[in-house]
Design a protein around this motif. Structure first.
Motif, PDB file in Angstrom:
ATOM      1  N   ARG A  34       0.707  -1.236   0.288  1.00 22.35           N
ATOM      2  CA  ARG A  34      -0.091   0.124  -0.055  1.00 22.35           C
ATOM      3  C   ARG A  34       1.019   1.269  -0.059  1.00 22.35           C
ATOM      4  NH1 ARG A  34      -3.974  -0.583   5.261  1.00 22.35           N
ATOM      5  NH2 ARG A  34      -2.005  -1.418   5.851  1.00 22.35           N
ATOM      6  N   ASP A  35       1.820   1.125   0.986  1.00 17.23           N
ATOM      7  CA  ASP A  35       2.461   2.525   0.900  1.00 17.23           C
ATOM      8  C   ASP A  35       3.630   2.612  -0.332  1.00 17.23           C
ATOM      9  OD1 ASP A  35       1.622   3.366   3.458  1.00 17.23           O
ATOM     10  OD2 ASP A  35       3.486   2.196   4.344  1.00 17.23           O
ATOM     11  N   ARG A  36       3.997   1.625  -0.938  1.00 14.23           N
ATOM     12  CA  ARG A  36       4.711   1.521  -2.280  1.00 14.23           C
ATOM     13  C   ARG A  36       3.637   2.066  -3.112  1.00 14.23           C
ATOM     14  NH1 ARG A  36       4.662  -1.381  -6.846  1.00 14.23           N
ATOM     15  NH2 ARG A  36       6.727  -1.953  -8.009  1.00 14.23           N
ATOM     16  N   LEU A  37       2.455   1.855  -3.520  1.00 11.96           N
ATOM     17  CA  LEU A  37       1.676   2.399  -4.190  1.00 11.96           C
ATOM     18  C   LEU A  37       1.626   4.037  -4.006  1.00 11.96           C
ATOM     19  CD1 LEU A  37      -2.215   1.231  -5.383  1.00 11.96           C
ATOM     20  CD2 LEU A  37      -1.707   3.520  -4.592  1.00 11.96           C
ATOM     21  N   VAL A  38       1.418   4.357  -2.793  1.00 10.15           N
ATOM     22  CA  VAL A  38       1.165   5.871  -2.463  1.00 10.15           C
ATOM     23  C   VAL A  38       2.600   6.616  -2.830  1.00 10.15           C
ATOM     24  CG1 VAL A  38       0.984   7.511  -0.626  1.00 10.15           C
ATOM     25  CG2 VAL A  38      -0.626   5.476  -0.646  1.00 10.15           C
ATOM     26  N   ARG A  39       3.667   5.974  -2.620  1.00  8.30           N
ATOM     27  CA  ARG A  39       4.916   6.843  -3.084  1.00  8.30           C
ATOM     28  C   ARG A  39       4.760   6.965  -4.649  1.00  8.30           C
ATOM     29  NH1 ARG A  39       7.054   3.038   0.823  1.00  8.30           N
ATOM     30  NH2 ARG A  39       7.894   1.564  -0.820  1.00  8.30           N
ATOM     31  N   ASN A  40       4.038   5.892  -5.276  1.00  8.88           N
ATOM     32  CA  ASN A  40       4.641   5.993  -6.823  1.00  8.88           C
ATOM     33  C   ASN A  40       3.360   6.805  -7.392  1.00  8.88           C
ATOM     34  OD1 ASN A  40       6.586   4.196  -6.731  1.00  8.88           O
ATOM     35  ND2 ASN A  40       5.432   2.460  -7.039  1.00  8.88           N
ATOM     36  N   LEU A  41       2.392   7.466  -6.676  1.00  6.25           N
ATOM     37  CA  LEU A  41       1.347   8.111  -7.257  1.00  6.25           C
ATOM     38  C   LEU A  41       1.994   9.573  -7.807  1.00  6.25           C
ATOM     39  CD1 LEU A  41      -1.240   8.172  -4.541  1.00  6.25           C
ATOM     40  CD2 LEU A  41      -1.379   7.165  -6.547  1.00  6.25           C
ATOM     41  N   PRO A 186      -4.836  -9.913 -14.373  1.00  9.47           N
ATOM     42  CA  PRO A 186      -3.919  -9.436 -15.611  1.00  9.47           C
ATOM     43  C   PRO A 186      -4.527  -9.370 -16.676  1.00  9.47           C
ATOM     44  CG  PRO A 186      -2.910 -11.211 -13.980  1.00  9.47           C
ATOM     45  CD  PRO A 186      -4.423 -10.929 -13.526  1.00  9.47           C
ATOM     46  N   ALA A 187      -5.391 -10.377 -17.224  1.00 13.01           N
ATOM     47  CA  ALA A 187      -6.178 -10.283 -18.413  1.00 13.01           C
ATOM     48  C   ALA A 187      -7.116  -9.472 -18.261  1.00 13.01           C
ATOM     49  CB  ALA A 187      -6.890 -11.863 -18.657  1.00 13.01           C
ATOM     50  N   VAL A 188      -7.880  -9.057 -17.540  1.00 16.05           N
ATOM     51  CA  VAL A 188      -8.795  -7.773 -17.524  1.00 16.05           C
ATOM     52  C   VAL A 188      -8.100  -6.550 -17.533  1.00 16.05           C
ATOM     53  CG1 VAL A 188     -10.389  -6.410 -15.956  1.00 16.05           C
ATOM     54  CG2 VAL A 188     -10.486  -9.150 -16.146  1.00 16.05           C
ATOM     55  N   LEU A 189      -7.023  -6.509 -17.053  1.00 13.83           N
ATOM     56  CA  LEU A 189      -6.018  -4.986 -17.017  1.00 13.83           C
ATOM     57  C   LEU A 189      -5.541  -4.914 -18.539  1.00 13.83           C
ATOM     58  CD1 LEU A 189      -3.829  -5.271 -13.782  1.00 13.83           C
ATOM     59  CD2 LEU A 189      -5.761  -3.409 -14.392  1.00 13.83           C
ATOM     60  N   GLY A 197      -6.833   2.326 -25.018  1.00 12.55           N
ATOM     61  CA  GLY A 197      -5.554   2.929 -25.434  1.00 12.55           C
ATOM     62  C   GLY A 197      -4.588   3.524 -24.396  1.00 12.55           C
ATOM     63  N   LEU A 198      -4.433   2.634 -23.296  1.00 16.30           N
ATOM     64  CA  LEU A 198      -3.675   2.904 -22.150  1.00 16.30           C
ATOM     65  C   LEU A 198      -2.387   2.166 -22.147  1.00 16.30           C
ATOM     66  CD1 LEU A 198      -6.475   2.787 -19.354  1.00 16.30           C
ATOM     67  CD2 LEU A 198      -5.829   5.004 -20.797  1.00 16.30           C
ATOM     68  N   SER A 199      -1.465   2.586 -21.394  1.00 17.61           N
ATOM     69  CA  SER A 199      -0.096   1.563 -21.040  1.00 17.61           C
ATOM     70  C   SER A 199      -0.376   0.936 -19.876  1.00 17.61           C
ATOM     71  CB  SER A 199       0.996   2.605 -20.780  1.00 17.61           C
ATOM     72  OG  SER A 199       0.922   3.700 -19.726  1.00 17.61           O
ATOM     73  N   LEU A 200       0.291  -0.270 -19.757  1.00 14.34           N
ATOM     74  CA  LEU A 200       0.037  -1.122 -18.861  1.00 14.34           C
ATOM     75  C   LEU A 200       1.400  -1.489 -17.948  1.00 14.34           C
ATOM     76  CD1 LEU A 200      -1.421  -2.975 -16.835  1.00 14.34           C
ATOM     77  CD2 LEU A 200      -1.575  -4.320 -18.533  1.00 14.34           C
ATOM     78  N   GLU A 201       1.644  -1.446 -16.911  1.00 12.20           N
ATOM     79  CA  GLU A 201       2.521  -1.986 -16.032  1.00 12.20           C
ATOM     80  C   GLU A 201       1.998  -2.918 -14.967  1.00 12.20           C
ATOM     81  OE1 GLU A 201       5.133   1.130 -14.128  1.00 12.20           O
ATOM     82  OE2 GLU A 201       5.165   2.214 -15.992  1.00 12.20           O
ATOM     83  N   PHE A 202       2.605  -4.224 -15.008  1.00 14.09           N
ATOM     84  CA  PHE A 202       1.959  -5.248 -14.231  1.00 14.09           C
ATOM     85  C   PHE A 202       3.267  -5.958 -13.234  1.00 14.09           C
ATOM     86  CE2 PHE A 202       0.789  -9.412 -12.885  1.00 14.09           C
ATOM     87  CZ  PHE A 202      -0.394  -9.009 -12.322  1.00 14.09           C
ATOM     88  N   THR A 203       3.427  -5.770 -12.042  1.00 18.06           N
ATOM     89  CA  THR A 203       4.439  -6.189 -11.341  1.00 18.06           C
ATOM     90  C   THR A 203       4.062  -6.959 -10.139  1.00 18.06           C
ATOM     91  OG1 THR A 203       5.321  -3.923 -11.696  1.00 18.06           O
ATOM     92  CG2 THR A 203       6.486  -5.706 -10.115  1.00 18.06           C
ATOM     93  N   PRO A 204       4.281  -8.275 -10.171  1.00 17.99           N
ATOM     94  CA  PRO A 204       4.024  -9.135  -8.962  1.00 17.99           C
ATOM     95  C   PRO A 204       5.118  -8.870  -7.950  1.00 17.99           C
ATOM     96  CG  PRO A 204       4.428 -10.448 -10.943  1.00 17.99           C
ATOM     97  CD  PRO A 204       4.769  -9.289 -11.366  1.00 17.99           C
ATOM     98  N   TRP A 211      -0.169  -8.416  -6.184  1.00 16.64           N
ATOM     99  CA  TRP A 211      -0.065  -7.853  -7.580  1.00 16.64           C
ATOM    100  C   TRP A 211      -0.102  -6.328  -7.530  1.00 16.64           C
ATOM    101  CZ3 TRP A 211      -3.738 -11.907 -10.687  1.00 16.64           C
ATOM    102  CH2 TRP A 211      -2.800 -13.195 -10.504  1.00 16.64           C
ATOM    103  N   SER A 212       0.958  -5.793  -8.308  1.00 15.34           N
ATOM    104  CA  SER A 212       0.717  -4.191  -8.481  1.00 15.34           C
ATOM    105  C   SER A 212       0.586  -3.900  -9.935  1.00 15.34           C
ATOM    106  CB  SER A 212       1.943  -3.675  -7.788  1.00 15.34           C
ATOM    107  OG  SER A 212       1.818  -2.227  -8.183  1.00 15.34           O
ATOM    108  N   ALA A 213      -0.176  -3.009 -10.269  1.00  8.85           N
ATOM    109  CA  ALA A 213      -0.304  -2.368 -11.528  1.00  8.85           C
ATOM    110  C   ALA A 213      -0.638  -0.945 -11.668  1.00  8.85           C
ATOM    111  CB  ALA A 213      -1.310  -3.301 -12.169  1.00  8.85           C
TER     112      ALA A 213
END
Length: 218
Positions: A34-41, A186-189, A197-204, A211-213
């Motif tokens: 969760r905090d990793r997500l916040v730092r990357n905002l 992952p498939a839905v993303l 037309g979006l970019s996608l980053e997916f990181t286990p 899972w982070s995306a």
């Protein structure tokens, strides 16, 4: 509110009417990333940030302190959780910084909820595993992004590199609280990224525990 949303609200209010009082203390031990997500905002100065399924507002409070020049908004379907969220936000002196509302993650309208046409950053932290219309939430979140905006997601993975018995034990525990890790995420993303037309980053993370995306709009 639709019948399905009303039923989900009643379920979540029932689950968290008591549990919300120690929710944040217990979740710190297993809601990783969760905090990793916040730092990357990294919202732009004066930008808007929205949390879908904000719960107790724990993440919004952390984000508002980390990114003080942005404006923060959050909604949740559970009025019980929002009651705790409002108290927590006020206690931290952030009532003028964080706006809260009740809303359905599968059918939300940022303009109706907060007067926002588009949003610079949207995040969903361990929300998709708890809401039935989780695919609709991703679609709507992606569609609500401003140019240059991004949708950040963190949720339970599928334990790809962890022992199978750990997955069975933990998933049984999660299911008892109406939490269902989304194997199809992952498939839905990928589908949403292609359609919009979006970019996608997916990181286990943590050997697949989490899972982070990030979906990004050009």
């Amino acid at each position: 509110m639709t019948v399905a949303a009303h039923d989900q609200k009643a379920l979540m209010d029932g689950v968290y009417a008591f549990h919300r009082h120690f929710y944040d203390f217990t979740r710190r031990f297993y809601l990783f990333g969760r905090d990793r997500l916040v730092r990357n905002l990294a919202p732009p100065p004066g930008g808007t940030v929205l949390e879908v399924g904000c719960g107790t507002a724990r993440n919004l409070i952390v984000a508002a302190k980390m990114w003080p020049e942005a404006r923060f908004h959050g909604f949740d379907i559970s009025e019980a959780m929002l009651e705790t969220a409002r108290k927590s936000v006020a206690r931290q002196g952030l009532a003028g910084k964080i706006s809260l509302a009740q809303g359905d993650a599968g059918n939300f309208d940022t303009r109706a909820l907060f007067g926002l046409e588009k949003v610079d950053r949207i995040f969903m932290s361990y929300t998709l595993s708890m809401i039935p219309p989780w695919q609709e939430a991703i679609e709507r979140g992606a569609a609500s992004l401003a140019p240059g905006g991004s949708l950040h997601i963190v949720d339970f993975g599928q334990y790809e590199r962890l022992p199978g018995f750990l997955k069975r034990l933990h998933f049984k525990s999660l299911n008892d609280f109406h939490v269902f890790p989304r194997r199809e995420l992952p498939a839905v993303l990928k589908r949403v990224a292609e359609e919009q037309g979006l970019s996608l980053e997916f990181t286990p993370l943590y050997r697949g525990y989490t899972w982070s995306a990030v979906l990004g709009r050009p």
